[in-house]
Motif scaffolding. Structure first.
Motif, mmCIF file in Angstrom:
data_model
loop_
_atom_site.group_PDB
_atom_site.id
_atom_site.type_symbol
_atom_site.label_atom_id
_atom_site.label_comp_id
_atom_site.label_asym_id
_atom_site.label_seq_id
_atom_site.Cartn_x
_atom_site.Cartn_y
_atom_site.Cartn_z
ATOM 1 N N LYS A 75 -39.624 36.240 52.020
ATOM 2 C CA LYS A 75 -40.462 36.276 53.219
ATOM 3 C C LYS A 75 -39.632 36.643 54.450
ATOM 4 O O LYS A 75 -40.069 37.423 55.305
ATOM 5 N N ILE A 76 -38.436 36.070 54.527
ATOM 6 C CA ILE A 76 -37.548 36.371 55.654
ATOM 7 C C ILE A 76 -37.130 37.840 55.617
ATOM 8 O O ILE A 76 -37.118 38.531 56.646
ATOM 9 N N LYS A 77 -36.818 38.314 54.428
ATOM 10 C CA LYS A 77 -36.429 39.720 54.265
ATOM 11 C C LYS A 77 -37.575 40.650 54.648
ATOM 12 O O LYS A 77 -37.379 41.660 55.340
ATOM 13 N N ALA A 78 -38.790 40.314 54.226
ATOM 14 C CA ALA A 78 -39.961 41.130 54.536
ATOM 15 C C ALA A 78 -40.236 41.171 56.036
ATOM 16 O O ALA A 78 -40.799 42.159 56.546
ATOM 17 N N ALA A 79 -39.833 40.108 56.741
ATOM 18 C CA ALA A 79 -40.027 40.073 58.193
ATOM 19 C C ALA A 79 -38.998 40.928 58.926
ATOM 20 O O ALA A 79 -39.086 41.095 60.148
ATOM 21 N N GLY A 80 -38.021 41.441 58.184
ATOM 22 C CA GLY A 80 -37.026 42.336 58.777
ATOM 23 C C GLY A 80 -35.826 41.658 59.396
ATOM 24 O O GLY A 80 -35.050 42.293 60.114
ATOM 25 N N ALA A 81 -35.633 40.370 59.111
ATOM 26 C CA ALA A 81 -34.508 39.648 59.714
ATOM 27 C C ALA A 81 -33.171 40.179 59.213
ATOM 28 O O ALA A 81 -32.973 40.322 58.008
ATOM 29 N N ASP A 82 -32.273 40.452 60.140
ATOM 30 C CA ASP A 82 -30.920 40.842 59.754
ATOM 31 C C ASP A 82 -29.920 39.715 60.018
ATOM 32 O O ASP A 82 -28.735 39.839 59.732
ATOM 33 N N THR A 83 -30.415 38.603 60.570
ATOM 34 C CA THR A 83 -29.583 37.438 60.871
ATOM 35 C C THR A 83 -30.375 36.176 60.541
ATOM 36 O O THR A 83 -31.548 36.063 60.908
ATOM 37 N N VAL A 84 -29.724 35.231 59.836
ATOM 38 C CA VAL A 84 -30.390 33.994 59.437
ATOM 39 C C VAL A 84 -29.542 32.803 59.863
ATOM 40 O O VAL A 84 -28.334 32.768 59.607
ATOM 41 N N ILE A 85 -30.175 31.840 60.524
ATOM 42 C CA ILE A 85 -29.522 30.573 60.856
ATOM 43 C C ILE A 85 -29.981 29.529 59.834
ATOM 44 O O ILE A 85 -31.176 29.256 59.729
ATOM 45 N N ILE A 86 -29.043 28.994 59.066
ATOM 46 C CA ILE A 86 -29.359 27.945 58.094
ATOM 47 C C ILE A 86 -29.081 26.592 58.738
ATOM 48 O O ILE A 86 -27.985 26.359 59.258
ATOM 49 N N TYR A 87 -30.071 25.699 58.703
ATOM 50 C CA TYR A 87 -29.849 24.362 59.226
ATOM 51 C C TYR A 87 -30.011 23.357 58.096
ATOM 52 O O TYR A 87 -31.109 22.953 57.739
ATOM 53 N N GLY A 88 -28.883 22.972 57.528
ATOM 54 C CA GLY A 88 -28.853 22.021 56.426
ATOM 55 C C GLY A 88 -27.419 21.704 56.104
ATOM 56 O O GLY A 88 -26.493 22.303 56.671
ATOM 57 N N ILE A 89 -27.201 20.760 55.199
ATOM 58 C CA ILE A 89 -25.829 20.408 54.838
ATOM 59 C C ILE A 89 -25.336 21.309 53.710
ATOM 60 O O ILE A 89 -26.069 22.162 53.208
ATOM 61 N N ALA A 90 -24.105 21.099 53.291
ATOM 62 C CA ALA A 90 -23.399 22.067 52.458
ATOM 63 C C ALA A 90 -24.065 22.374 51.128
ATOM 64 O O ALA A 90 -24.105 23.532 50.703
ATOM 65 N N ASP A 91 -24.595 21.358 50.432
ATOM 66 C CA ASP A 91 -25.166 21.640 49.115
ATOM 67 C C ASP A 91 -26.400 22.536 49.222
ATOM 68 O O ASP A 91 -26.587 23.460 48.429
ATOM 69 N N GLY A 92 -27.248 22.292 50.230
ATOM 70 C CA GLY A 92 -28.414 23.137 50.430
ATOM 71 C C GLY A 92 -28.033 24.546 50.845
ATOM 72 O O GLY A 92 -28.603 25.535 50.356
ATOM 73 N N ALA A 93 -27.062 24.662 51.743
ATOM 74 C CA ALA A 93 -26.615 25.989 52.182
ATOM 75 C C ALA A 93 -26.031 26.779 51.012
ATOM 76 O O ALA A 93 -26.197 28.007 50.931
ATOM 77 N N ALA A 94 -25.346 26.082 50.110
ATOM 78 C CA ALA A 94 -24.785 26.751 48.931
ATOM 79 C C ALA A 94 -25.897 27.349 48.080
ATOM 80 O O ALA A 94 -25.781 28.482 47.573
ATOM 81 N N GLN A 95 -26.986 26.612 47.924
ATOM 82 C CA GLN A 95 -28.112 27.125 47.146
ATOM 83 C C GLN A 95 -28.774 28.310 47.841
ATOM 84 O O GLN A 95 -29.242 29.253 47.182
ATOM 85 N N VAL A 96 -28.803 28.292 49.173
ATOM 86 C CA VAL A 96 -29.349 29.432 49.917
ATOM 87 C C VAL A 96 -28.495 30.676 49.664
ATOM 88 O O VAL A 96 -29.016 31.762 49.393
ATOM 89 N N LEU A 97 -27.186 30.519 49.717
ATOM 90 C CA LEU A 97 -26.291 31.653 49.494
ATOM 91 C C LEU A 97 -26.444 32.200 48.080
ATOM 92 O O LEU A 97 -26.455 33.427 47.865
ATOM 93 N N ARG A 98 -26.579 31.325 47.115
ATOM 94 C CA ARG A 98 -26.780 31.770 45.729
ATOM 95 C C ARG A 98 -28.108 32.500 45.582
ATOM 96 O O ARG A 98 -28.208 33.503 44.863
#
Length: 395
Positions: A217-240
């Motif tokens: 959904k974020i990609k479809a909106a055309g975002a070229d920059t993403v701010i992740i607000y969460g702790i390390a384990d969640g951010a790791a899953q976002v990166l994966r």
């Protein structure tokens, strides 16, 4: 087994410290999770920065010619235990000041105790804004902080995002906890100050392992920059998940991603993609490098160095206030903290870091960007960061 060992070590060292204390010694308490949650890594790093500061103070003659004794307690990441440790430090150990905790929730559970007992507290890790503002309208507020306030670090991340995004198409992806939802609010408000509205705002559960739907959904909106607000384990899953959908925008995150969980779970290559806010890094100066080397003697796997530096500076400021007040009386120490002369820390030299109305010793102007490089966190600077001006850091 590791948890049991950690409990024994913290308890044994805390008991040893108390046993070695004499009536004329000045006790300063440290309480933080050092064994039970994902924040324990931050609490352990802070504990050894705390110990290093006390060692340096005693080498320089102590406070008012008296030896300083550190009393260490593990709050095990839970509010009930955190309340117990603070009560014990104040009522049984008779500490003259407290440094801690790591968890903001724990701090918010026990702030009323030192406030009522008139014991100055300097928080070296917890970032919740309310920690230093809850008692701001009282005749004397005894809660101070040397750490990264949530909104302040978002000010830096937001300013960078606005400059880095080609078409100002920025998205926010946060976990569904109170921490993450507070981050959405802060990030949305900060971007609005720059005249930017997020093209997408998505959430994920703290235990989710697949965020491809949100990222699509974020990609479809055309975002070229993403701010992740969460702790390390969640951010790791976002990166994966970003890797799964072949979508790797400029990705920014908060300082909780300094935890070694990020490279362990995402892998070092993906971890290096995330740009984080930080108050300092080991490679910032000769002083930070020296403290990092000392802490690693006790904590070889250190990754959360800012916690060590912030705890070190917290002790130094408490000690300087006691010296300036020529007393350990809580009212006098608090007054001294609010008019403190220049004090050398690891992060910086503090010149009147606190006032009657501002109990935050660090602000957005003190913060840096950082990035994982292999198994270490290093300072990050690129042309976008270098182009930021003080006026860009809107709050």
């Amino acid at each position: 087994m590791k948890k049991a060992i950690c409990h024994w070590v913290v308890g044994a060292l805390g008991t040893w410290a108390v046993a070695g204390a004499q009536a004329q010694d000045i006790k300063i308490g440290y309480t933080a999770d050092q064994s039970a949650s994902g924040v324990a890594e931050l609490g352990i790093a802070g504990r050894w920065g705390f110990e290093a500061a006390i060692e340096d103070i005693n080498k320089a003659g102590g406070i008012m010619g008296r030896k300083v004794v550190g009393v260490v307690r593990d709050d095990q990441g839970t509010p009930p235990k955190a309340i117990q440790t603070v009560q014990e430090l104040i009522d049984s150990e008779k500490v003259s000041g407290i440094v801690g905790p790591a968890n903001s929730g724990n701090a918010l559970a026990w702030l009323h105790i030192p406030q009522q007992k008139k014991i100055p507290v300097v928080v070296p890790i917890g970032t919740a804004t309310e920690i230093t503002t809850r008692y701001a309208k009282e005749p004397q507020n005894y809660l101070y902080r040397i750490s990264m306030v949530d909104r302040e670090q978002v000010s830096l991340l937001g300013a960078y995002a606005v400059k880095a995004s080609k078409d100002k198409k920025i998205a926010i992806l946060a976990d569904s906890t109170g921490y993450g939802q507070g981050g959405i609010k802060d990030a949305t408000e900060i971007l609005a100050l720059h005249g930017v509205k997020p093209v997408a705002v998505e959430k994920y559960g703290p235990k989710d392992t697949d965020m491809t739907s949100q990222l699509n959904k974020i990609k479809a909106a055309g975002a070229d920059t993403v701010i992740i607000y969460g702790i390390a384990d969640g951010a790791a899953q976002v990166l994966r998940s970003m890797e799964k959908v072949n979508y790797m925008p400029i990705t920014l995150g908060t300082w909780g991603n300094l935890s070694s969980l990020l490279p362990k779970m995402a892998g070092t290559k993906l971890a290096e993609h995330l740009i984080m806010a930080a108050s300092t890094t080991e490679d910032t100066s000769a002083r930070t490098k020296a403290l990092g080397q000392r802490v690693r003697v006790n904590f070889p796997t250190l990754t959360t160095f800012p916690c060590s530096a912030q705890a070190y500076d917290s002790v130094m400021l408490l000690a300087a206030a006691m010296k300036q007040a020529n007393s350990t009386d809580g009212d006098k120490v608090a007054a001294a903290l609010e008019s403190l002369n220049k004090t050398e820390g690891v992060i910086k030299t503090y010149d009147k870091p606190f006032s009657k109305t501002n109990h935050e010793g660090l602000s957005v102007s003190d913060f840096y960007l950082a990035r994982w490089k292999g198994s270490e966190v290093v300072r990050f600077e690129d042309d976008v960061y270098k182009s930021l001006k003080p006026a860009d850091l809107k709050k």
